[in-house]
Design an enzyme around this catalytic site. Structure first.
Site, PDB file in Angstrom:
ATOM      1  N   SER A  64       7.568   9.636   9.484  1.00  0.00           N
ATOM      2  CA  SER A  64       7.152   8.240   9.689  1.00  0.00           C
ATOM      3  C   SER A  64       7.462   7.581  11.128  1.00  0.00           C
ATOM      4  CB  SER A  64       7.472   7.256   8.518  1.00  0.00           C
ATOM      5  OG  SER A  64       8.834   7.475   8.624  1.00  0.00           O
ATOM      6  N   ASN A 151      16.825   5.192   0.896  1.00  0.00           N
ATOM      7  CA  ASN A 151      15.971   4.253   0.147  1.00  0.00           C
ATOM      8  C   ASN A 151      16.249   2.646  -0.032  1.00  0.00           C
ATOM      9  OD1 ASN A 151      15.085   6.762  -0.525  1.00  0.00           O
ATOM     10  ND2 ASN A 151      15.911   7.038  -2.433  1.00  0.00           N
ATOM     11  N   SER A 318     -24.279  -9.734  27.347  1.00  0.00           N
ATOM     12  CA  SER A 318     -25.291  -8.685  26.605  1.00  0.00           C
ATOM     13  C   SER A 318     -25.313  -7.671  28.021  1.00  0.00           C
ATOM     14  CB  SER A 318     -26.661  -8.901  26.090  1.00  0.00           C
ATOM     15  OG  SER A 318     -27.286  -8.014  26.299  1.00  0.00           O
ATOM     16  N   GLU A 331     -17.098 -13.140  15.773  1.00  0.00           N
ATOM     17  CA  GLU A 331     -17.656 -11.744  14.898  1.00  0.00           C
ATOM     18  C   GLU A 331     -16.559 -10.953  14.754  1.00  0.00           C
ATOM     19  OE1 GLU A 331     -22.065 -11.607  16.327  1.00  0.00           O
ATOM     20  OE2 GLU A 331     -20.482 -11.214  17.949  1.00  0.00           O
ATOM     21  N   GLN A 363       6.360   5.606   1.446  1.00  0.00           N
ATOM     22  CA  GLN A 363       6.304   5.506   2.899  1.00  0.00           C
ATOM     23  C   GLN A 363       5.070   5.128   3.395  1.00  0.00           C
ATOM     24  OE1 GLN A 363       8.478   8.857   5.261  1.00  0.00           O
ATOM     25  NE2 GLN A 363       6.035   9.309   5.916  1.00  0.00           N
ATOM     26  N   LYS A 366       3.789   1.371   5.134  1.00  0.00           N
ATOM     27  CA  LYS A 366       4.161   0.760   6.378  1.00  0.00           C
ATOM     28  C   LYS A 366       2.769   0.531   7.216  1.00  0.00           C
ATOM     29  CE  LYS A 366       8.619   2.452   6.359  1.00  0.00           C
ATOM     30  NZ  LYS A 366       8.160   2.791   5.132  1.00  0.00           N
TER      31      LYS A 366
HETATM   32  N1  ARG Z   1      10.814   7.095   6.080  1.00  0.00           N
HETATM   33  C1  ARG Z   1      11.061   6.685   4.565  1.00  0.00           C
HETATM   34  C2  ARG Z   1      10.224   5.626   3.966  1.00  0.00           C
HETATM   35  O1  ARG Z   1       9.648   4.847   4.875  1.00  0.00           O
HETATM   36  C3  ARG Z   1      12.555   6.428   4.467  1.00  0.00           C
HETATM   37  C4  ARG Z   1      12.998   6.689   3.007  1.00  0.00           C
HETATM   38  C5  ARG Z   1      13.195   8.222   2.853  1.00  0.00           C
HETATM   39  N2  ARG Z   1      13.716   8.454   1.752  1.00  0.00           N
HETATM   40  C6  ARG Z   1      13.789   9.848   1.093  1.00  0.00           C
HETATM   41  N3  ARG Z   1      14.644  10.018   0.116  1.00  0.00           N
HETATM   42  N4  ARG Z   1      13.157  10.492   1.733  1.00  0.00           N
HETATM   43  O2  ARG Z   1       9.963   5.380   2.777  1.00  0.00           O
END
Ligand code: ARG
Length: 498
Positions: A64, A151, A318, A331, A363, A366
């Site tokens: 990520s 987490n 244009s 627009e 994940q 995001k």
């Molecule tokens: N990159 C993970 C997320 O955005 C962070 C948490 C990952 N936790 C794990 N146990 N793999 O959710």
């Protein structure tokens, strides 16, 4: 306490291979330090359970880092608070706490000055920062994660990030409201046709029309603020899912990070993304309002309406037709609304099948969240500028409001005041309007004699109803378009916003 074993467990597969081949030759403390650096810096640390390194495709697929990098500031802010909490719980010694915080501050500086190396194999921003911290201060860096899981860490980072973003968005909406209030004040005397079904219906004040949007944005601010209140709870201490074995004072962490309270169920804490849904919902409704305003301004700036003229700096030409001046910003705002709705659907769908507690699916929260906040706040700031630079074509609005058809309701209400039941009055004026249409005549030019041919209740004063000003002045209840009511509302808004 984080014992040596658990720190050592944070060895990585790739690194272990490097370390094993050369370990015996190294004994000096300099060598030990170098080894720690290699250990933390070469590959993320999953411990001894794994016999094979992560496949490069999996590494890329699960990472990520490309999008959660932007959380770095909040990650470090959260880590400093966690470190202080560990010290207070006597899990860390004072010296250790100080060294870790100094290390984190160095990492922050490196990122801000653009010297920080984000590595593909870091997986996410949390691992990236911890890897660099450990490179900088040695194995002590590994103690920071004591009593914490990514987490609850990511739950914290995200809440901190959203909290700031929402405050900025609400401030941006206030700027947009101010621009609309100021335009309304400048053109307070201007009348225009109000529409239903996009057909001219009754005269209204231009300011009344504009202030309708100010009310919408006020509700949008309320929705975002509600989300802000609900998400403002401190998640650290939930651990991976069950809580933590360390005697940390969660209220103290909350105080350090300016949260009024802490979350109350660890399982819920690590899997709750309601706040993301609420933010995306709030932004979707806000975008819907901006899209309606866009639609209106696109129409109003057309040759057919000519009610407004957008500034050249907010339009494009244009490439083929030299006469064109296109309202592209409006627009695109209308277009981007679809994208934000899509993000709302995406997060709802991601969440719908998830068992407790944390699942990696989370994940996926995001990118929709970040894109929604970026898109929406861009649209809000652009609109504040667009409105401020837009000119109102008072002449075209005045022409359009002269159309006699706008006074039909006034004549019906006149008959009601003389005792005719409303439905009957409605039918009488309906046939009058039909007759005018047949004779290609404007209702505003009608004579008393012609009126009386439709109802004997009409007398001379009825003709005075056929002015736009008269029509708006009679809408004098709270919320109506009478000048006095609109002025009152404008004054209230000015006091609150300016
Ligand atoms: N990159 C993970 C997320 O955005 C962070 C948490 C990952 N936790 C794990 N146990 N793999 O959710």
């Amino acid at each position: 306490m984080a014992d040596k074993k658990s720190i050592m467990k944070k060895d990585s597969r790739k690194t272990r291979q490097i370390s094993a081949s050369s370990q015996s030759k190294r004994s000096s403390s300099a060598n030990k330090k170098k080894r720690a650096t290699l250990t933390a810096g070469t590959k993320k640390a999953w411990g001894g359970r794994f016999k094979e390194p992560t496949h490069h495709l999996v590494e890329r697929f699960t990472s990520s880092l490309p999008f959660d990098q932007r959380l770095y500031h909040y990650d470090i802010q959260g880590s400093i608070a966690h470190c202080k909490t560990l010290y207070r719980a006597k899990v860390l010694k004072q010296k250790e706490c100080q060294t870790i915080i100094r290390g984190l501050e160095t990492v922050l500086r490196e990122i801000e000055q653009g010297h920080f190396e984000f590595r593909d194999e870091d997986e996410d921003i949390h691992m990236s920062i911890e890897r660099r911290l450990t490179q900088l201060i040695g194995p002590l860096g590994g103690k920071l994660h004591t009593g914490r899981s990514r987490n609850d860490q990511v739950a914290l980072d995200l809440r901190l990030f959203v909290r700031d973003s929402l405050k900025a968005m609400i401030a941006g909406l206030t700027q947009l409201q101010k621009a609309m209030v100021q335009k309304s004040r400048i053109h307070l005397h201007v009348l225009m046709p109000g529409y239903t079904h996009l057909q001219r219906a009754q005269p209204v004040l231009f300011a009344h029309h504009f202030l309708a949007y100010v009310d919408m944005f006020e509700r949008d601010k309320g929705r975002l603020n509600d989300a802000l209140i609900r998400l403002n709870v401190m998640p650290l201490g939930a651990g991976a899912l069950a809580g933590t074995n360390y005697p940390i004072d969660r209220a103290y962490t909350a105080e350090l990070l300016d949260f009024p309270t802490v979350t109350t169920n660890s399982l819920d804490t690590v899997s709750d993304r309601d706040f993301v849904v609420e933010v995306l919902n709030g932004c979707s409704i806000l975008m819907m309002h901006l899209s309606r305003l866009s639609e209106e301004l696109i129409l109003w700036s057309s040759q057919e309406f000519q009610f407004v003229e957008m500034s050249d700096s907010f339009c494009t030409g244009s490439s083929m037709m030299p006469q064109k001046k296109n309202p592209d910003v409006a627009e695109l705002v209308r277009g981007k609304t679809g994208r934000v709705y899509g993000h709302l659907m995406s997060i709802l769908t991601t969440l719908k099948g998830l068992p407790l507690s944390y699942n990696r699916d989370l994940q996926e929260d995001k990118e929709p969240l970040f894109d929604t906040l970026d898109t929406t706040s861009d649209c809000v700031s652009l609109y504040a500028e667009l409105i401020a630079r837009m000119s109102i074509r008072e002449d075209s609005m005045a022409d359009a409001v002269q159309s006699g058809l706008l006074f039909a309701t006034e004549l019906a209400d006149y008959l009601v005041r003389k005792g005719t039941p409303f439905r009957e009055a409605h039918a009488i004026i309906g046939s009058l309007v039909g007759q005018c249409a047949e004779q290609k005549k404007d209702l505003a030019q009608i004579t008393l004699q012609e009126l009386r041919a439709h109802s004997s209740h009409f007398s001379k004063d009825a003709l005075s109803l056929l002015t736009p000003e008269g029509a708006i002045q009679r809408k004098s209840q709270i919320g109506g378009t009478a000048r006095k009511q609109v002025q009152n509302r404008l004054r209230t808004l000015e006091k609150r916003l300016l």
